[in-house]
Design a protein around this motif. Structure first.
Motif, short mmCIF file in Angstrom:
data_model
loop_
_atom_site.label_atom_id
_atom_site.label_comp_id
_atom_site.label_asym_id
_atom_site.label_seq_id
_atom_site.Cartn_x
_atom_site.Cartn_y
_atom_site.Cartn_z
N PRO A 25 0.92 -1.16 -0.06
CA PRO A 25 -0.05 0.03 0.07
C PRO A 25 0.77 1.30 -0.07
O PRO A 25 0.61 2.11 -0.81
CB PRO A 25 -0.79 -0.11 1.25
CG PRO A 25 -0.95 -1.40 1.63
CD PRO A 25 0.23 -2.18 1.18
N ASN A 76 2.07 1.80 -3.53
CA ASN A 76 1.00 2.25 -4.42
C ASN A 76 0.89 3.91 -4.22
O ASN A 76 0.66 4.38 -5.05
CB ASN A 76 -0.27 1.45 -4.17
CG ASN A 76 0.07 0.15 -4.47
OD1 ASN A 76 0.74 -0.31 -5.20
ND2 ASN A 76 -1.06 -0.77 -3.89
N LYS A 77 0.85 4.13 -3.02
CA LYS A 77 0.46 5.62 -2.75
C LYS A 77 1.85 6.37 -3.38
O LYS A 77 1.53 7.61 -3.94
CB LYS A 77 0.45 5.76 -1.13
CG LYS A 77 0.13 7.20 -0.81
CD LYS A 77 0.10 7.36 0.66
CE LYS A 77 -0.30 9.01 1.02
NZ LYS A 77 -0.36 9.25 2.50
N PHE A 108 1.33 6.48 -7.30
CA PHE A 108 0.36 7.44 -7.71
C PHE A 108 0.34 8.82 -7.09
O PHE A 108 -0.12 9.66 -8.03
CB PHE A 108 -1.13 6.81 -7.09
CG PHE A 108 -1.38 5.35 -7.67
CD1 PHE A 108 -1.29 5.19 -9.10
CD2 PHE A 108 -1.72 4.48 -6.72
CE1 PHE A 108 -1.78 4.10 -9.53
CE2 PHE A 108 -1.87 3.13 -7.40
CZ PHE A 108 -1.97 3.00 -8.74
N CYS A 118 -4.85 3.08 -0.53
CA CYS A 118 -4.29 2.48 -1.61
C CYS A 118 -4.10 0.86 -1.66
O CYS A 118 -3.05 0.52 -2.39
CB CYS A 118 -2.90 3.30 -1.71
SG CYS A 118 -3.09 5.03 -2.22
N VAL A 177 -6.57 -1.19 -5.75
CA VAL A 177 -6.29 -0.05 -6.90
C VAL A 177 -6.63 -0.33 -8.30
O VAL A 177 -5.84 -0.08 -9.32
CB VAL A 177 -4.59 0.26 -6.92
CG1 VAL A 177 -4.33 1.02 -5.47
CG2 VAL A 177 -3.89 -1.04 -6.86
N ALA A 202 -5.19 5.58 -8.75
CA ALA A 202 -5.63 6.46 -7.58
C ALA A 202 -4.88 7.85 -7.89
O ALA A 202 -3.96 7.68 -8.87
CB ALA A 202 -4.82 6.07 -6.18
#
Length: 482
Positions: free
Chosen positions: A88, A91-92, A95, A414, A417, A421
């Motif tokens: 996560p 991912n953050k 994005f 996140c 997804v 995002a």
């Protein structure tokens, strides 16, 4: 000369070129690179990942790397040094970081065009995204529901009704292609739409491939299909431009008309024909390919999930009871399909249409103690969080209740997804929801089905595709009376 020898010589030549280029681009930073290996020149780990995707073991392939190197590792994919990021927090970072630019593999750039929205940044990206958002804002989407409703009914009447068996994937692809081409590009039924649909059957074949243009390869097939599709779209663009000049079309007529109407302060066009065609290519793919995959895999799931099927059927029967059978769906009806959309989200979690995507570091940047050199690719994959048992307990179990309001708040930001995002979250997310809910409403009201294949598997090439396109035995269903 034997073809295999020719290919071998080409591979050697490319390998030498790759070594020269990578040495010339050796990063100047002195930070700590992530663990891992870049593998063989040019090829790197591309073939290993593609083989895993086609064998439906890509999630395991990713997890094996995580087990070996941790959540951050380096490798080479599609001819470029790459950093794989998982989890996560990763991912953050992917994005939301301003130091990462959107970038697809070179194969995707060649097929979809150098100036497509996936590659654009800054003002160009904002202008084109703004044009897309204008056509996908809520008050416009309300107007689309009735047209989508009519297109779905026509499709089921012509391609499903009265059939003992159907193959789901190609039918869903054609349905969603017809919807998106009608609504966003003004293409009515006919030869032009048929020709474009034929091209798009092959456009995606080589998007995740080593970008070597050789005969008999998926990449070559994609290039040919893309060139043909681009000629059709260029023709549509010129026709639309002429209609605008004659006053027969307006900025709100369709997406092409809107893009053509964008001007700077002096009144000059903001976008070239190439940029418009590239944007149309991406929009056609995004508007039909992902939705068709979602619908196909939901049909696959419901064939062997009587409890979810019964609950969804009840939800749709109740909607009809409140309005009368035979009436077209409305925006308000879609708001009542809460269970159906939770089921769709759960399917997107388990089988995301897009396995992963790429970004490019615009400068040396740090993450989790490692340096990602300027110019390197960053690769993220949805499966790393979607199938994480610590985030989604029993991740292999289909459980739509995960997406009830209370349950969804437990997952870290996140984690889900499927639509991305941040600033580049899928602009067509709401459109996909409408398309999916309308199609499922009529499928559930009119039909019941059984899987024809005992082996219920799928592969990724690069998008997920069920065995043989998911043939099913079909039976007409007498829906409950309102």
């Amino acid at each position: 000369m034997d073809l295999s020898l020719v290919l071998a010589l080409v591979a050697v030549a490319l390998s030498v070129l790759f070594l020269l280029v990578t040495r010339a681009r050796k990063p100047s930073q002195r930070g700590k690179l992530p663990p891992g290996s870049l593998g063989l020149p040019v090829i790197g780990q591309s073939l290993g990942l593609l083989r895993a995707m086609r064998a439906n073991t890509a999630e395991r392939w990713i997890q094996d790397r995580v087990d070996r190197y941790g959540p951050v590792s380096k490798l080479s994919l599609f001819g470029a040094p790459t950093v794989l990021l998982t989890g996560p927090a990763a991912n953050k970072f992917v994005f939301f970081s301003t130091a990462l630019a959107s970038q697809q593999p070179r194969s995707v750039q060649r097929i979809l065009g150098e100036r497509n929205i996936l590659e654009l940044m800054g003002a160009d990206h904002k202008r084109i995204r703004g044009a897309l958002a204008e056509f996908l804002r809520p008050d416009m989407l309300r107007l689309y529901v009735g047209r989508i409703d009519a297109e779905v009914r026509r499709h089921l009447d012509e391609s499903w009704a009265g059939r003992a068996t159907v193959t789901v994937m190609p039918l869903m692809k054609r349905l969603t292609f017809d919807i998106i081409s009608l609504l966003l590009f003004g293409l009515e039924r006919g030869a032009v739409r048929d020709a474009l649909a034929g091209d798009f059957k092959h456009v995606m074949d080589g998007t995740w491939a080593v970008p070597v243009d050789l005969p008999f390869t998926a990449f070559r097939r994609s290039l040919k299909a893309s060139a043909s599709a681009r000629r059709v779209i260029a023709g549509i663009t010129r026709e639309t431009k002429a209609k605008l000049e004659r006053g027969e079309a307006s900025r709100s007529s369709d997406l092409i008309a809107c893009l053509l109407s964008l001007t700077d302060d002096s009144g000059a066009p903001l976008l070239s024909e190439e940029e418009i065609v590239d944007t149309a290519m991406v929009s056609l793919i995004a508007g039909h390919d992902t939705s068709s995959i979602l619908l196909t895999f939901l049909i696959r799931q419901l064939a062997d999930d009587p409890d979810t099927l019964a609950a969804m059927v009840h939800e749709h029967d109740e909607i009809v009871k409140s309005k009368g059978d035979g009436e077209a769906l409305t925006w308000e009806d879609l708001a009542k399909m809460k269970l159906t959309w939770r089921a769709a989200q759960e399917m997107l979690r388990m089988v995301p249409p897009v396995f992963g995507s790429f970004r490019r570091a615009t400068k040396d940047i740090e993450f989790d103690g490692y340096v990602i050199p300027k110019g390197w690719q960053v690769f993220w994959t949805a499966a790393a969080t979607h199938m994480d048992g610590s985030i989604y307990p029993e991740p292999d179990k289909f459980n739509p209740s995960r997406f009830e309001t209370q349950s969804a708040s437990v997952a870290p930001p996140c984690s889900f997804v499927a639509f991305g995002a941040g600033p580049r979250i899928c602009v067509g997310m709401e459109f996909a929801r409408i398309e999916t809910l309308v199609a499922l409403h009529y499928l559930l009201r009119r039909f019941r089905w059984k899987l024809c294949c005992k082996e219920n598997t799928f592969v990724r090439d690069p998008a997920p595709s069920p065995l043989h396109g998911l043939p099913i035995e079909l039976a007409e269903h007498k829906a409950a009376s309102p």
